[in-house]
Design a protein around this motif. Structure first.
Motif, PDB file in Angstrom:
ATOM      1  N   GLN A 189       2.486  94.494  36.762  1.00 27.40           N
ATOM      2  CA  GLN A 189       1.708  94.989  37.897  1.00 27.40           C
ATOM      3  C   GLN A 189       2.278  96.307  38.426  1.00 27.40           C
ATOM      4  OE1 GLN A 189       0.640  91.827  40.899  1.00 27.40           O
ATOM      5  NE2 GLN A 189       1.941  90.586  39.581  1.00 27.40           N
ATOM      6  N   CYS A 190       3.575  96.494  38.228  1.00 24.70           N
ATOM      7  CA  CYS A 190       4.252  97.685  38.747  1.00 24.70           C
ATOM      8  C   CYS A 190       3.713  98.963  38.119  1.00 24.70           C
ATOM      9  CB  CYS A 190       5.758  97.567  38.528  1.00 24.70           C
ATOM     10  SG  CYS A 190       6.227  97.135  36.837  1.00 24.70           S
ATOM     11  N   VAL A 191       3.673  99.023  36.788  1.00 23.74           N
ATOM     12  CA  VAL A 191       3.198 100.260  36.156  1.00 23.74           C
ATOM     13  C   VAL A 191       1.688 100.421  36.313  1.00 23.74           C
ATOM     14  CG1 VAL A 191       5.046 100.687  34.494  1.00 23.74           C
ATOM     15  CG2 VAL A 191       3.231  99.092  33.899  1.00 23.74           C
ATOM     16  N   GLU A 192       0.989  99.301  36.369  1.00 23.57           N
ATOM     17  CA  GLU A 192      -0.456  99.365  36.610  1.00 23.57           C
ATOM     18  C   GLU A 192      -0.717 100.036  37.963  1.00 23.57           C
ATOM     19  OE1 GLU A 192      -4.164  96.270  37.329  1.00 23.57           O
ATOM     20  OE2 GLU A 192      -2.480  95.629  36.063  1.00 23.57           O
ATOM     21  N   HIS A 193       0.029  99.623  38.969  1.00 23.06           N
ATOM     22  CA  HIS A 193      -0.107 100.200  40.303  1.00 23.06           C
ATOM     23  C   HIS A 193       0.382 101.650  40.316  1.00 23.06           C
ATOM     24  CE1 HIS A 193      -0.322  99.994  44.733  1.00 23.06           C
ATOM     25  NE2 HIS A 193       0.756 100.772  44.701  1.00 23.06           N
ATOM     26  N   TYR A 194       1.515 101.879  39.660  1.00 22.82           N
ATOM     27  CA  TYR A 194       2.111 103.217  39.670  1.00 22.82           C
ATOM     28  C   TYR A 194       1.157 104.266  39.104  1.00 22.82           C
ATOM     29  CZ  TYR A 194       5.384 107.038  38.820  1.00 22.82           C
ATOM     30  OH  TYR A 194       5.998 108.269  38.801  1.00 22.82           O
ATOM     31  N   PHE A 195       0.579 103.973  37.954  1.00 21.41           N
ATOM     32  CA  PHE A 195      -0.273 104.978  37.298  1.00 21.41           C
ATOM     33  C   PHE A 195      -1.666 105.087  37.918  1.00 21.41           C
ATOM     34  CE2 PHE A 195       2.843 104.524  33.710  1.00 21.41           C
ATOM     35  CZ  PHE A 195       3.316 105.824  33.796  1.00 21.41           C
ATOM     36  N   LYS A 196      -1.981 104.211  38.858  1.00 19.88           N
ATOM     37  CA  LYS A 196      -3.196 104.419  39.660  1.00 19.88           C
ATOM     38  C   LYS A 196      -2.980 105.530  40.683  1.00 19.88           C
ATOM     39  CE  LYS A 196      -5.231  99.767  39.507  1.00 19.88           C
ATOM     40  NZ  LYS A 196      -5.450  98.515  40.287  1.00 19.88           N
ATOM     41  N   HIS A 197      -1.708 105.747  41.040  1.00 16.85           N
ATOM     42  CA  HIS A 197      -1.388 106.688  42.116  1.00 16.85           C
ATOM     43  C   HIS A 197      -0.608 107.915  41.648  1.00 16.85           C
ATOM     44  CE1 HIS A 197      -2.684 103.785  45.193  1.00 16.85           C
ATOM     45  NE2 HIS A 197      -2.152 102.869  44.405  1.00 16.85           N
ATOM     46  N   GLU A 198       0.006 107.837  40.466  1.00 17.56           N
ATOM     47  CA  GLU A 198       0.867 108.921  39.994  1.00 17.56           C
ATOM     48  C   GLU A 198       0.421 109.398  38.612  1.00 17.56           C
ATOM     49  OE1 GLU A 198       3.313 110.281  41.821  1.00 17.56           O
ATOM     50  OE2 GLU A 198       2.906 108.901  43.480  1.00 17.56           O
ATOM     51  N   GLU A 199       0.812 110.614  38.280  1.00 20.30           N
ATOM     52  CA  GLU A 199       0.358 111.214  37.017  1.00 20.30           C
ATOM     53  C   GLU A 199       1.004 110.569  35.797  1.00 20.30           C
ATOM     54  OE1 GLU A 199       2.083 115.275  36.022  1.00 20.30           O
ATOM     55  OE2 GLU A 199       2.765 115.072  38.098  1.00 20.30           O
TER      56      GLU A 199
END
Length: 471
Positions: free
Chosen positions: A158-168
């Protein structure tokens, strides 16, 4: 820029590298869903580990960001393009049988022992020091370099899924979370849950399975299993057969009796699910024994499916889903979580399948459903993270190959694995260390450790990699 002796630069910082690695490993960062909150979505320990790294980065003058406590990053350099180094601070549960406390980070025989020493907190600190060296040497970069810190790699990503929704998304990058030289292909990873369809029948046998429990994570071979039985006839015969079974199999186990209740337990050996044969699945052994007892109908269906279709078959041949390709080798299967409770009408199995790059997962799913239904099971969940493969002639692979060969003097063979690393989150991402050829893979096992010598060597390799990819 003159030639840089990367190993020498790491040696100058050796004492602080070891000290910081120990401190980092002493944080118990196992997922704790009971502590979930907006500020600690995966538990207080994981949040503490994330904050530890971010605070260290801020203190050392890096640009840092906490992305809603799901992930974070530490950044250095400038330019339009971004090089990503994908790490994670969460670790699998410690398991049993450790020589020292799992989060003591004890140094013994030139190794640091702790859960996460290899997967992935030790390598994460190596990557951090690598970036720190590049910064302290004031090396000119034309790209930004970002250490992306995940917190849920061992569970649901869930961490990278969330991260790449908001970051490049980085242009390219690597994950220090597997083997050297270079892992350019990763199997698809399937997390499957099977549920038994209880018929609500009355016990139809002298032996009724009441509960069965084994395993905590799909990506680990269970090292302990326990079951409770109601025995109305033949108690001594069953306990005698159990003693014979564990003796014949060369495993540890025991039992206790309370009236008509019999409690059995078996110890196995934990290992990473990408190669289940490195461990001993306690759940398989207990189910295999129970299947010989002539249990009640629901109990017999539950352990029968395990014994006849799953147990002691890491390649899926019993289920007729076995597959092999030249890029990523064999399909593997591990049952990591067993839960059975007759009173609650619960009978579930959590299965982890690693699919080769060219395997048709839909066909595998259909075949698994067909086999499961014949034993009264439904497939309640079949989630697959697709396989990942970077072409051998890609710039990233060619650069990392050169660096590895320069620093080790060994040929940089391209490898494939059954494990899943954050590298698959990138379009152009590979796994790059920290396990050197010839070293035992102790990730997810008791007495997990990293050689201090290897920690230093990996840091030097990562430092050069960061510079070469971003200069």
């Amino acid at each position: 820029m003159g030639n840089i002796n990367w190993l020498e630069e790491v040696e100058k910082r050796k004492d602080s590298l070891i000290k910081d690695t120990q401190e980092f490993l002493q944080i118990n960062s196992v997922l704790n869903e009971e502590e979930a909150s907006p500020e600690t979505p995966f538990g207080k320990g994981i949040e503490e580990a994330l904050q530890y790294l971010l605070h260290k980065g801020e203190a050392d003058g890096f640009l840092t960001k906490n992305v809603d406590h799901y992930a974070g990053h530490i950044e250095h350099g400038q330019g339009e393009e971004l090089v990503g180094i994908l790490c994670h601070v969460d670790v699998v549960p410690e398991g049993d049988g450790w020589t020292d406390e799992p989060f003591s980070a004890t140094i013994r025989d030139g190794k640091i022992f702790a859960r996460g020493a290899m997967d992935d907190k030790g390598p994460t600190m190596a990557a951090y020091y690598a970036l720190k060296i590049v910064k302290e040497l004031d090396l000119p970069l034309s790209k930004r370099v970002r250490i992306i810190i995940g917190t849920d790699e061992e569970s649901n990503w869930q961490c990278v899924e969330h991260y790449f929704k908001h970051e490049e998304m980085p242009t390219m990058g690597f994950a220090p979370d597997a083997d050297f030289p270079i892992i350019y292909a990763e199997k698809g990873i399937g997390d499957i849950q099977l549920g038994l369809d209880f018929k609500g029948e009355k016990p139809s046998s002298n032996v009724t399975l009441l509960t069965f429990e084994s395993g905590r994570r799909l990506n680990m071979v269970p090292d302990h299993a326990k079951a409770s039985l109601e025995v109305t006839e033949g108690m001594d015969k069953i306990t005698h057969a159990f003693n014979e079974y564990i003796s014949e199999k060369g495993i540890e186990g025991g039992y206790t009796k309370e009236g008509n209740a019999l409690y059995l337990n078996i110890k196995g050996v934990s290992a990473h699910a990408m190669e289940p044969d490195n461990g001993t699945n306690a759940g398989y052994h207990l189910a295999d024994f129970l299947y010989s007892l002539g249990l009640d109908a629901s109990g017999a269906s539950y352990v029968g499916f395990i014994s006849e279709k799953l147990a002691f078959d890491s390649r899926g041949k019993k289920l007729k889903i076995n597959f092999h390709d030249e890029i990523t080798d064999d399909l593997t299967i591990n049952t990591g979580v067993f839960r059975y409770d007759r009173a609650a009408s619960v009978g579930t199995l959590g299965v982890n399948i690693r699919f080769p790059v060219t395997c048709d997962t839909k066909e595998s799913e259909e075949q698994l459903r067909k086999e499961a239904v014949s034993y009264g099971f439904d497939v309640n969940k079949f989630n697959v993270s697709p396989a990942h493969h970077v072409p051998q002639d890609h710039e990233l692979i060619q650069t990392l190959r050169k660096i590895y060969e320069e620093q080790t003097g060994d040929k940089a063979e391209l490898l494939s694995i059954g494990g899943g690393t954050y590298a698959r989150s990138l379009e152009a991402g590979v796994a790059f260390g920290p396990l050197f050829p010839g070293r035992e893979d102790v990730a997810h096992q008791k007495d997990e450790h990293i050689f201090i010598e290897d920690l230093i060597k990996a840091t030097a390799i990562y430092a050069q990699a960061i510079y070469e990819l971003a200069k």
